[in-house]
Design an enzyme around this catalytic site. Structure first.
Site, PDB file in Angstrom:
ATOM      1  N   LYS A   1       1.419  14.488  13.114  1.00 48.17           N
ATOM      2  CA  LYS A   1       1.409  13.736  11.968  1.00 48.17           C
ATOM      3  C   LYS A   1       2.512  14.223  10.780  1.00 48.17           C
ATOM      4  O   LYS A   1       2.226  14.999  10.235  1.00 48.17           O
ATOM      5  CB  LYS A   1      -0.016  13.405  11.305  1.00 48.17           C
ATOM      6  CG  LYS A   1       0.049  12.287  10.397  1.00 48.17           C
ATOM      7  CD  LYS A   1      -1.239  12.160   9.634  1.00 48.17           C
ATOM      8  CE  LYS A   1      -1.841  11.119   8.903  1.00 48.17           C
ATOM      9  NZ  LYS A   1      -0.770  10.948   7.748  1.00 48.17           N
TER      10      LYS A   1
ATOM     11  N   ARG B   1       4.810   5.650   7.095  1.00 45.37           N
ATOM     12  CA  ARG B   1       4.868   4.930   8.370  1.00 45.37           C
ATOM     13  C   ARG B   1       5.601   3.499   8.003  1.00 45.37           C
ATOM     14  O   ARG B   1       5.644   2.763   7.147  1.00 45.37           O
ATOM     15  CB  ARG B   1       3.519   4.497   8.519  1.00 45.37           C
ATOM     16  CG  ARG B   1       3.160   3.693   9.782  1.00 45.37           C
ATOM     17  CD  ARG B   1       3.102   4.509  10.989  1.00 45.37           C
ATOM     18  NE  ARG B   1       2.374   3.890  12.237  1.00 45.37           N
ATOM     19  CZ  ARG B   1       1.419   3.204  12.540  1.00 45.37           C
ATOM     20  NH1 ARG B   1       0.490   3.877  11.718  1.00 45.37           N
ATOM     21  NH2 ARG B   1       1.077   2.447  13.303  1.00 45.37           N
TER      22      ARG B   1
ATOM     23  N   ARG C   1       4.228  -0.236   6.452  1.00 44.50           N
ATOM     24  CA  ARG C   1       3.013  -0.714   7.231  1.00 44.50           C
ATOM     25  C   ARG C   1       2.182  -1.851   6.778  1.00 44.50           C
ATOM     26  O   ARG C   1       1.348  -2.301   7.606  1.00 44.50           O
ATOM     27  CB  ARG C   1       1.978   0.872   7.408  1.00 44.50           C
ATOM     28  CG  ARG C   1       1.413   0.935   6.260  1.00 44.50           C
ATOM     29  CD  ARG C   1       0.231   2.097   6.479  1.00 44.50           C
ATOM     30  NE  ARG C   1      -0.719   2.196   5.649  1.00 44.50           N
ATOM     31  CZ  ARG C   1      -1.943   2.896   5.703  1.00 44.50           C
ATOM     32  NH1 ARG C   1      -2.120   3.719   6.626  1.00 44.50           N
ATOM     33  NH2 ARG C   1      -2.802   3.090   4.794  1.00 44.50           N
TER      34      ARG C   1
END
Length: 555
Positions: free
Chosen positions: A233, A238, A258
């Site tokens: 991660k 994102r 995201r």
């Protein structure tokens, strides 16, 4: 406008997400078009008014009240719109818009604000403010400034729309970017009066699949590691990179967060490398010479409408790809991860861009190996990138790419946060339901010569406004009020003596050098972990303690 104001008022005092969605749903079901469409746009952050700036509002209220009284009131209330709404004087014509809920339609307000020139806006706002009631004035000002701060996300607003009919919220998100307020085709579709809005964008946003936090004691015993794909991660944000050709053959490329926000304009250096037809899910990072830079470097590129040549040169953007969602017009999301992954590897290889690489799959087979990798990435990840790892992603290989946060297919197992003891230095009033409390805190640690020196000194190292309970908020607020030693506008300085300060245990994800901060350090996601009423301020940590936590190679 009256119904919209009542909705905002209810939402601002309601803490429960599902109840908020229900309130929005009830409003949308009861409100006629086009008012409900503009309300939806306001809730989703899709309404902007070119000339509406806080400075204009400050100017209007300063002409009608004592400036010092306004500043004191703003300090106490903590919210610009609420302060002006409370202080605005009502003239003899004040009843014009109060007698009927239909006296001022939300759509009329939006149309006039959009058409108003810079010189027209003060007179228009003055007319409305002098004729609306207190809640109406507050809602109008929230609408004008765009800062609702009522705890409703764009996603929640879209969920409420979907619940008007039998439509999946992910379908609403997929057509959202092809629509404009007041969204008449959207309402016709979800309520069964019309077809699904057509959306021929070659680079659409596809709703993201999210992970649940992994609980070792609860989720670990049932986890078969062999059935999962394990990845790092990464400490970025994102994103989704989508590209394709439109009906006229022109190449279109976009970069989305995201949640579906288009951030393409801030990353032209990465956008020019999206020379493909498909959609990648991945992590946006700043990379130099193959090394992932600190998150603080990425922050310098975020939330910008444009970016200059210096930032492009010093903070080059890159994409580390996790998944392939579409290729050549084919939607790959229904396929299991075990089939999407080989196609992703081939796809990234064919792109051949130095700005786009592949997130590695880790050869871990037991829960014990996962635990070691999560706590010590350097044991498995050779090279400098180990310092940019936030933890592990655990993904079932047989799962399709599902919208939202389904329970079970994906887990995120983040590393334990760093903890330090810091001293509260400054406090500022919050916003919304926290506007009556000092809830935003600046904290510091002792300099190396501070504790025990003739003149002990603290240096600020971070700010936090969450992590504590409502009861702890009241306790800190009482401490701030009882121990204020100085005031700077809305900010209070509190006592910082070694034997009289308040110690806060602060949790944070990472630490980096930062010339923009007095301490020379910047924390990643700081939050209050607990209150240390038991510890004297003299026993708080020092700057030297924090510097020892810096990643190797920091200078």
């Amino acid at each position: 406008m009256k119904a919209f104001a009542a909705l905002l008022d209810r939402l601002s005092f309601e803490p429960r997400r599902l109840v908020k969605e229900k309130l929005v749903l009830e409003y949308l079901a009861a409100t006629p078009d086009p008012d409900r469409g503009y309300a939806l746009a306001a809730l989703a952050g899709a309404l902007t008014f070119r000339h509406a700036k806080p400075a204009i509002l400050r100017g209007l209220i300063s002409e009608r009240s004592d400036p010092r009284l306004f500043e004191l009131s703003y300090d106490f209330v903590g919210d610009l719109s609420e302060t002006i709404a409370l202080m605005w004087p009502i003239d003899d014509a004040g009843s014009d818009l109060n007698g009927s809920s239909d006296a001022l339609a939300l759509s009329d307000v939006v149309h006039q604000l959009q058409a108003a020139g810079k010189t027209d806006l003060p007179g228009l706002l003055t007319y409305w403010l002098s004729r609306l009631d207190e809640t109406g004035r507050w809602a109008l000002l929230k609408l004008v400034t765009g800062g609702l701060r009522i705890g409703v996300s764009a996603r929640s607003a879209k969920v409420a729309v979907a619940r008007l009919g039998e439509v999946d919220p992910s379908e609403v998100e997929e057509v959202w970017h092809g629509l404009e307020p007041p969204y008449q085709p959207l309402f016709d579709w979800v309520e069964g009066r019309g077809p699904k809005p057509s959306y021929s964008d070659p680079a659409p946003f596809r709703p993201a699949m999210l992970a649940h936090p992994f609980n070792f004691e609860k989720d670990g015993p049932a986890l078969n590691v062999a059935e999962h794909q394990i990845e790092w991660k990464w400490d970025g944000i994102r994103v989704q990179a989508a590209a394709g050709r439109d009906e006229e053959g022109r190449h279109v490329a976009r970069l989305y967060t995201r949640t579906g926000d288009d951030i393409s304009a801030a990353f032209p250096d990465l956008l020019e490398h999206l020379a493909f037809d498909g959609a990648l899910d991945g992590e946006l990072l700043v990379m130099r010479d193959g090394k992932v830079a600190a998150f603080s470097d990425l922050q310098k590129r975020l939330n910008r409408k444009t970016v200059g040549a210096k930032l492009l040169r010093e903070f080059p953007a890159a994409l580390r790809a996790y998944d392939l969602l579409a290729e050549g017009g084919e939607d790959l999301r229904p396929l299991p991860l075990s089939e999407r992954r080989p196609r992703l590897e081939r796809f990234v290889g064919e792109i051949g861009s130095p700005r786009i690489d592949l997130s590695a799959v880790l050869p871990l087979t037991t829960l014990e190996e996962l635990a070691v990798a999560r706590s010590d990435p350097a044991a498995y990840l050779k090279g400098p990138d180990a310092e940019a790892v936030e933890g592990l992603m655990i993904k079932r290989r047989d799962t399709a790419y599902l919208t939202g946060r389904p329970k079970g297919p994906w887990y995120k197992w983040k590393r334990e946060p760093h903890l330090i003891d810091a001293v509260l230095m400054y406090a500022q009033r919050g916003h919304g339901k926290r506007s009556s409390f000092y809830s935003d805190y600046t904290f510091g640690v002792w300099t190396q010569t501070g504790v025990g020196a003739d003149d002990p000194s603290l240096v600020p190292v971070g700010k936090a406004y969450f992590g504590f309970t409502d009861e702890e908020l009241k306790q800190i607020d009482r401490f701030v009020r009882a121990n204020t030693v100085n005031r700077f506008g809305p900010v209070r300085e509190v006592t910082q003596k070694p034997d009289g300060g308040l110690v806060l245990e602060v949790a944070f994800e990472g630490l980096n050098r930062s010339p923009r901060h007095k301490s020379g350090l910047a924390m990643r996601f700081p939050r209050i972990s607990r209150l240390r009423w038991d510890k004297p301020a003299s026993e708080a940590d020092t700057l030297e303690t924090l510097e020892a936590l810096l990643p190797s190679g920091s200078s």
